[in-house]
Design an enzyme around this catalytic site. Structure first.
Site, mmCIF file in Angstrom:
data_model
loop_
_atom_site.group_PDB
_atom_site.id
_atom_site.type_symbol
_atom_site.label_atom_id
_atom_site.label_comp_id
_atom_site.label_asym_id
_atom_site.label_seq_id
_atom_site.Cartn_x
_atom_site.Cartn_y
_atom_site.Cartn_z
ATOM 1 N N LYS A 81 0.848 -1.207 0.000
ATOM 2 C CA LYS A 81 0.000 0.000 0.000
ATOM 3 C C LYS A 81 0.878 1.249 0.000
ATOM 4 O O LYS A 81 2.047 1.208 0.390
ATOM 5 C CB LYS A 81 -0.943 0.038 1.215
ATOM 6 C CG LYS A 81 -0.264 0.090 2.607
ATOM 7 C CD LYS A 81 0.173 1.478 3.081
ATOM 8 C CE LYS A 81 0.832 1.432 4.451
ATOM 9 N NZ LYS A 81 1.657 2.573 4.803
ATOM 10 N N PRO A 125 9.434 -3.845 -1.012
ATOM 11 C CA PRO A 125 10.551 -3.341 -0.214
ATOM 12 C C PRO A 125 10.233 -3.431 1.282
ATOM 13 O O PRO A 125 9.089 -3.224 1.688
ATOM 14 C CB PRO A 125 10.670 -1.881 -0.662
ATOM 15 C CG PRO A 125 10.055 -1.832 -2.016
ATOM 16 C CD PRO A 125 8.969 -2.871 -2.020
ATOM 17 N N ALA A 159 9.795 -0.088 4.725
ATOM 18 C CA ALA A 159 9.711 0.892 3.653
ATOM 19 C C ALA A 159 8.516 1.819 3.749
ATOM 20 O O ALA A 159 8.415 2.787 2.996
ATOM 21 C CB ALA A 159 9.648 0.149 2.316
ATOM 22 N N GLY A 160 7.562 1.503 4.653
ATOM 23 C CA GLY A 160 6.320 2.285 4.710
ATOM 24 C C GLY A 160 5.274 1.780 3.741
ATOM 25 O O GLY A 160 4.332 2.479 3.399
ATOM 26 N N ALA A 183 3.761 -1.386 4.212
ATOM 27 C CA ALA A 183 2.977 -2.422 4.915
ATOM 28 C C ALA A 183 3.274 -3.834 4.433
ATOM 29 O O ALA A 183 2.376 -4.683 4.399
ATOM 30 C CB ALA A 183 1.476 -2.121 4.813
ATOM 31 N N GLY A 184 4.522 -4.088 4.078
ATOM 32 C CA GLY A 184 4.905 -5.408 3.562
ATOM 33 C C GLY A 184 4.568 -6.542 4.522
ATOM 34 O O GLY A 184 4.023 -7.577 4.105
ATOM 35 N N SER A 207 2.393 -6.435 7.089
ATOM 36 C CA SER A 207 0.944 -6.462 7.354
ATOM 37 C C SER A 207 0.180 -7.132 6.214
ATOM 38 O O SER A 207 -0.779 -7.883 6.447
ATOM 39 C CB SER A 207 0.406 -5.037 7.521
ATOM 40 O OG SER A 207 1.077 -4.376 8.562
ATOM 41 N N THR A 208 0.604 -6.863 4.991
ATOM 42 C CA THR A 208 -0.129 -7.445 3.856
ATOM 43 C C THR A 208 0.135 -8.944 3.765
ATOM 44 O O THR A 208 -0.743 -9.720 3.378
ATOM 45 C CB THR A 208 0.193 -6.698 2.542
ATOM 46 O OG1 THR A 208 -0.759 -7.077 1.564
ATOM 47 C CG2 THR A 208 1.583 -6.981 2.014
ATOM 48 N N ASP A 220 -2.353 -1.960 10.711
ATOM 49 C CA ASP A 220 -2.598 -1.839 9.265
ATOM 50 C C ASP A 220 -3.182 -3.108 8.652
ATOM 51 O O ASP A 220 -3.541 -3.121 7.471
ATOM 52 C CB ASP A 220 -1.279 -1.536 8.528
ATOM 53 C CG ASP A 220 -0.917 -0.056 8.578
ATOM 54 O OD1 ASP A 220 -1.771 0.760 8.981
ATOM 55 O OD2 ASP A 220 0.231 0.278 8.205
HETATM 56 P P1 ATP Z 1 4.450 -0.323 7.700
HETATM 57 O O1 ATP Z 1 4.157 0.459 6.469
HETATM 58 O O2 ATP Z 1 3.273 -1.170 8.173
HETATM 59 O O3 ATP Z 1 5.080 0.461 8.791
HETATM 60 P P2 ATP Z 1 6.904 -1.257 6.652
HETATM 61 O O4 ATP Z 1 6.742 -1.384 5.173
HETATM 62 O O5 ATP Z 1 7.533 -0.009 7.140
HETATM 63 O O6 ATP Z 1 5.500 -1.453 7.324
HETATM 64 P P3 ATP Z 1 7.635 -3.985 6.910
HETATM 65 O O7 ATP Z 1 8.303 -4.293 5.626
HETATM 66 O O8 ATP Z 1 6.245 -4.459 7.090
HETATM 67 O O9 ATP Z 1 7.729 -2.416 7.203
HETATM 68 O O10 ATP Z 1 8.512 -4.613 8.067
HETATM 69 C C1 ATP Z 1 9.059 -3.963 9.136
HETATM 70 C C2 ATP Z 1 9.809 -5.029 9.958
HETATM 71 O O11 ATP Z 1 8.904 -6.074 10.330
HETATM 72 C C3 ATP Z 1 10.902 -5.707 9.153
HETATM 73 O O12 ATP Z 1 12.123 -5.063 9.286
HETATM 74 C C4 ATP Z 1 10.924 -7.121 9.705
HETATM 75 O O13 ATP Z 1 11.892 -7.238 10.729
HETATM 76 C C5 ATP Z 1 9.577 -7.330 10.361
HETATM 77 N N1 ATP Z 1 8.742 -8.350 9.654
HETATM 78 C C6 ATP Z 1 8.133 -9.386 10.225
HETATM 79 N N2 ATP Z 1 7.464 -10.116 9.326
HETATM 80 C C7 ATP Z 1 7.645 -9.549 8.139
HETATM 81 C C8 ATP Z 1 7.217 -9.873 6.813
HETATM 82 N N3 ATP Z 1 6.474 -10.943 6.540
HETATM 83 N N4 ATP Z 1 7.591 -9.027 5.823
HETATM 84 C C9 ATP Z 1 8.353 -7.948 6.090
HETATM 85 N N5 ATP Z 1 8.802 -7.613 7.321
HETATM 86 C C10 ATP Z 1 8.460 -8.401 8.349
#
Ligand code: ATP
Length: 304
Positions: free
Chosen positions: A22, A106, A109-110, A112-113, A115-116, A148
Site C-alpha cells: 500500500k 521493499p 519501507a512504509g 505495509a509489507g 501487514s499485507t 494496518d
Molecule cells: P508499515 O508500512 O506497516 O510500517 P513497513 O513497510 O515499514 O510497514 P515492513 O516491511 O512491514 O515495514 O517490516 C518492518 C519489519 O517487520 C521488518 O524489518 C521485519 O523485521 C519485520 N517483519 C516481520 N514479518 C515480516 C514480513 N512478513 N515481511 C516484512 N517484514 C516483516
C-alpha cells in the site's frame, strides 16, 4: 467467529495468494493516545507490487514459514508466523501448514509489507481449511497483531481512522501511472512515531477534501491534497527523500509523497513517458536502489 472448520471442504493441497503493498495518499496524525498509539486519519491505496505466498497443507500439525530473503527469518518474529498461529488457535485448525514467501515488496519501507503478508495468511488459510471467516472477522483477528492489517485484508482505496483499523471503503482512486522509489535506507516505524510531535504539527493534510476528490474521480484534486505529517520526521533525518520527490515533480509528476513512515516515495503521473524520465534520473543519480513503474492494484486482485 466459528471455532471448528469444515473437513469436507475443497481438499487442494497447495494454493498461492498475492499480497499487495500500500501507499498512503494522505496521512494525518490527530493525537498521541495515552496508551502510546497514535490516532490517525489516512487515505490508503493498494499498489500493483506484491509478495507471493504459497500455502501447502501438512499432515502433521505445526506451522513452517520459509522466505527467500536471508534478512527475513521465517521464525516466530515473522508476521506470517504470527498470523498463522492466530488462525490455528482461534479456529482450532488441526492440520499443519507450510507457507513459503517470495518477498518483492521493499522492507521497512512504509508499504505495509509485513501487514499485507499477514492479511494474505488469513485469506489463504481461510480458503485452504474452509474456515468460513468473512473479511470483518479476519480484520478483527488482524488488529490483534498489527493496526494496518485490517486495511490489508480489504485492500483497494479506503479511509482509515482510529489507529488505522476503522475503515470506510471509498471508490477506486482515479487511474494514473505510479512511480515507486525506495532509497537504500531502512526506517523503523517506531522511531518515526516516537520522534513525531503530534500535538504541535503546523500542517495537516486535507483528508476530507481528498476523500471528496476521489469520490468525484478528480485526479488533480486528489494529487493536490497529498500530504503526510510523518515527513516532518523522516525527511529531516534522510534528505534523499526530498531529493527523490523533487526529481519526480521536475519530471512532471502531479505530486510526489513519502508513504507511511518512509522512506519510500511515490509519484503520480498522467503520462508514462514522464514517469520513465523520473525513473531514469533517479536510477542514474543512485537515489533509490528499488524502483517500480506501476499503478494501483484492484481491490480483489489477490483473489484472481
Ligand atoms: P508499515 O508500512 O506497516 O510500517 P513497513 O513497510 O515499514 O510497514 P515492513 O516491511 O512491514 O515495514 O517490516 C518492518 C519489519 O517487520 C521488518 O524489518 C521485519 O523485521 C519485520 N517483519 C516481520 N514479518 C515480516 C514480513 N512478513 N515481511 C516484512 N517484514 C516483516
Amino acid at each position: 467467529m466459528q471455532t471448528g472448520y469444515n473437513m469436507s471442504s475443497d481438499r487442494k493441497n497447495t494454493i498461492t495468494k498475492k499480497a499487495y503493498a500500500k501507499v498512503n495518499l494522505g496521512l494525518d496524525v490527530i493525537r498521541r493516545r495515552e496508551d502510546g498509539y497514535h490516532e490517525v486519519r489516512m487515505i490508503m491505496q493498494t499498489v500493483d507490487i506484491c509478495d507471493v505466498l504459497t500455502f501447502t497443507r501438512q499432515e502433521r500439525p505445526g506451522i513452517v514459514v520459509t522466505t527467500d530473503k536471508e534478512e527475513l527469518p521465517g521464525d516466530e518474529s515473522n508476521l506470517i508466523y504470527k498470523a498463522a498461529r492466530l488462525v490455528t488457535e482461534t479456529c482450532s485448525v488441526r492440520e499443519g501448514i507450510k507457507i513459503e514467501l517470495q518477498k518483492r515488496i521493499p522492507m521497512a519501507a512504509g508499504m505495509a509489507g509485513g501487514s499485507t503478508d499477514a492479511a494474505a495468511v488469513f485469506h489463504g488459510m481461510n480458503e485452504m481449511f474452509g474456515l468460513g471467516m468473512d473479511e470483518d472477522e479476519m480484520c478483527a483477528l488482524g488488529v490483534k497483531i498489527g493496526a494496518d492489517i485490517p486495511y490489508c485484508v480489504k485492500g483497494g482505496t479506503a479511509l482509515a481512522e482510529g489507529i488505522g483499523e476503522i475503515l470506510t471503503k471509498l471508490p477506486d482512486a482515479p487511474a494514473c501511472v505510479v512511480l515507486v522509489a525506495k532509497p537504500d535506507i531502512d526506517v523503523s516505524t517506531k522511531y518515526v512515531y516516537e520522534n513525531l510531535h503530534a500535538e504541535s504539527l503546523e500542517y495537516h493534510p486535507d483528508i476530507d477534501g481528498m476523500r471528496a476528490a476521489i469520490e468525484e474521480g478528480d485526479l488533480r484534486g486528489m494529487a493536490e491534497r497529498m500530504g503526510n505529517v510523518l515527513e516532518t520526521v523522516t525527511v529531516n533525518a534522510y534528505p534523499v527523500i526530498r531529493e527523490i520527490k523533487e526529481v519526480m515533480k521536475k519530471s512532471g509528476a502531479w505530486n510526489a509523497l513519502m508513504s507511511g513512515s518512509g522512506p519510500t516515495v511515490f509519484g503520480i503521473f498522467g503520462e508514462e513517458e514522464k514517469a520513465r524520465k523520473a525513473y531514469n534520473e533517479i536510477a542514474q543519480a543512485n537515489l533509490a536502489g528499488q524502483l517500480f513503474l506501476t499503478g494501483w492494484a484492484e481491490r480483489n486482485a489477490r483473489k484472481s
